[in-house]
Design an enzyme around this catalytic site. Structure first.
Site, short mmCIF file in Angstrom:
data_model
loop_
_atom_site.label_atom_id
_atom_site.label_comp_id
_atom_site.label_asym_id
_atom_site.label_seq_id
_atom_site.Cartn_x
_atom_site.Cartn_y
_atom_site.Cartn_z
N LYS A 134 38.91 20.41 30.61
CA LYS A 134 37.83 19.49 30.96
C LYS A 134 38.05 18.15 30.29
O LYS A 134 38.48 18.07 29.14
CB LYS A 134 36.48 20.08 30.54
N HIS A 170 34.40 33.98 34.59
CA HIS A 170 34.85 33.78 33.20
C HIS A 170 35.06 35.10 32.47
O HIS A 170 35.26 35.11 31.25
CB HIS A 170 33.81 32.96 32.44
N ARG A 196 38.09 35.30 30.32
CA ARG A 196 37.97 34.29 29.26
C ARG A 196 37.03 34.81 28.16
O ARG A 196 37.31 34.66 26.97
CB ARG A 196 37.45 32.99 29.86
N HIS A 231 37.12 24.20 23.60
CA HIS A 231 35.74 23.77 23.45
C HIS A 231 35.68 22.52 22.57
O HIS A 231 36.31 22.47 21.51
CB HIS A 231 34.90 24.87 22.77
N TYR A 281 30.26 33.79 20.96
CA TYR A 281 31.08 34.99 20.94
C TYR A 281 30.89 35.82 19.67
O TYR A 281 31.27 36.99 19.64
CB TYR A 281 32.56 34.61 21.13
#
Length: 297
Positions: free
Chosen positions: A172, A243, A246, A269, A278
Site C-alpha cells: 500500500k 486475508h 495473511r 503495516h 494478532y
C-alpha cells in the site's frame, strides 16, 4: 464546478501525486458517488453548498440502513479527504467536514486457521496439473510471506530472488518491503516456473509471476475463488476471508515467538497498532508459555 468534474480531478490527484492503488481509489470513488447521489447526483453543484448539518443527516441515514460503523467511518474519511482537497484547490472556502466526527470502530479479531488446517489447505491442490502446481505455489507463497491477495496477483517476476530466497513486495502506498520466502515456498515456486508457467503462458511475455489458465494476469476475484474452492476440498468449514492466509502467517509467527516489530515489518503495516490485533489471537503461544513457566501449568 460539477461534482463529477471535481471527483475526476480528485482521483487523478490520488494517483499522480499520492500514488494510491487502484483498489484504494476505487473505494474513494464508490463512497463519494454514493454521497453525491444522495445530494442530487453527479452532474450538479449541490456538493458545494452542503453543510455540516447536511452531512450529519447523511451519516444518520447510513446508520438507519444498517451500514456498519467501519463502512460509515470509511465514508467520513473519504469525505474529509475530498473536501480537504477542495479547500486546497480553492473550490470552496468552508469545509463542512471540519466538525464531523468519525464513528469509532472496534478492532475485530480475525478468525485464524490452525496449523493443521493450513497444512490441509496446502495439500489440497492437485500438483500433477499445471493449475494445481500454480495454486500450490501461490498458497505456499502466501503462507510463507503474509502477502495480500492484491500483492500476489500483481507480483512481478523481476521482484523475485529465488537464489537468495527473498521477494520484494510493493504494498500500500507504493511502499516496498523485502520478505523471506522460506524453503518450501522457494521449492514450489521453482517447480511452478519450470513446469506449469511455461505451459500456461505459451509464447507470450507476461510480467506477473502468477498467470490464469489462459495465460493472463490473474484477478483478485479469480485468486480468491480458487482459494475458497481449495478450502472446501481441504474440509475447512466456516468463513474464510481473503486475508485468511495473511492472518495465519502473522498469528503463527507470534505463536512461535516472533516479536510484533518483526511481524509489522513483514506485513508492511505502517502502524504497530494494526499489528497488535494478532496478539489477541495468538492463544497457543500464551498457553505454551503458561504451561512451561507456571508452577501449576
Amino acid at each position: 464546478m460539477l461534482f463529477n468534474q471535481a471527483l475526476d480531478t480528485f482521483l487523478s490527484h490520488l494517483y499522480l501525486s499520492e500514488g494510491l492503488s487502484a483498489n484504494t481509489r476505487s473505494a474513494y470513488k464508490t463512497d463519494l458517488k454514493q454521497f453525491a447521489n444522495y445530494f442530487g447526483g453527479l452532474d450538479n453543484q449541490a456538493w458545494l453548498s452542503v453543510s455540516r448539518d447536511d452531512l450529519q443527516v447523511f451519516i444518520t441515514q447510513l446508520q438507519d440502513i444498517k451500514r456498519s460503523d467501519r463502512s460509515i467511518a470509511r465514508m467520513v474519511s473519504s469525505l474529509k479527504r475530498f473536501y480537504g482537497f477542495a479547500i486546497d484547490q480553492v473550490w470552496l472556502t468552508i469545509n463542512p467536514c471540519d466538525l464531523v466526527k468519525t464513528p469509532k470502530v472496534r478492532a475485530s479479531i480475525p478468525s485464524v486457521l490452525s496449523e493443521k488446517q493450513i497444512l490441509d489447505l496446502l495439500n489440497a491442490p492437485d500438483t500433477q496439473t499445471d493449475l494445481g502446481l500454480r495454486d500450490r505455489a501461490i498458497l505456499e507463497l502466501m503462507y510463507a510471506t503474509g502477502l495480500r491477495v492484491s500483492e500476489v496477483v500483481n507480483l512481478p517476476l523481476s521482484q523475485l530472488n529465488l537464489s537468495a530466497g527473498l521477494v520484494m513486495v510493493t504494498g500500500k502506498g507504493n511502499k516496498d518491503r523485502i520478505v523471506p520466502l522460506g524453503e518450501y515456498a522457494t521449492e514450489w515456486i521453482t517447480s511452478y516456473l519450470k513446469i506449469a508457467r511455461p505451459n500456461l503462458v505459451g509464447e507470450r511475455w507476461l510480467e506477473t509471476l502468477f498467470v490464469s489458465r489462459i495465460g493472463r494476469t490473474m484477478t483478485r476475484q479469480t485468486l480468491w475463488h480458487r482459494i475458497h474452492n481449495l478450502a472446501q476440498i481441504a474440509g475447512i468449514t466456516g468463513k474464510l476471508s481473503p486475508h485468511g492466509l495473511r492472518h495465519a502467517f502473522a498469528t503463527h509467527l507470534i505463536n512461535h515467538g516472533a516479536d510484533l516489530r518483526t511481524v509489522q515489518l513483514l506485513l508492511g503495516h505502517s502502524d504497530l497498532s494494526t499489528t497488535q490485533i494478532y496478539t489477541h489471537v495468538a492463544k497457543e503461544r500464551l498457553k505454551s508459555l503458561h504451561q512451561q513457566h507456571h508452577p501449576r501449568g
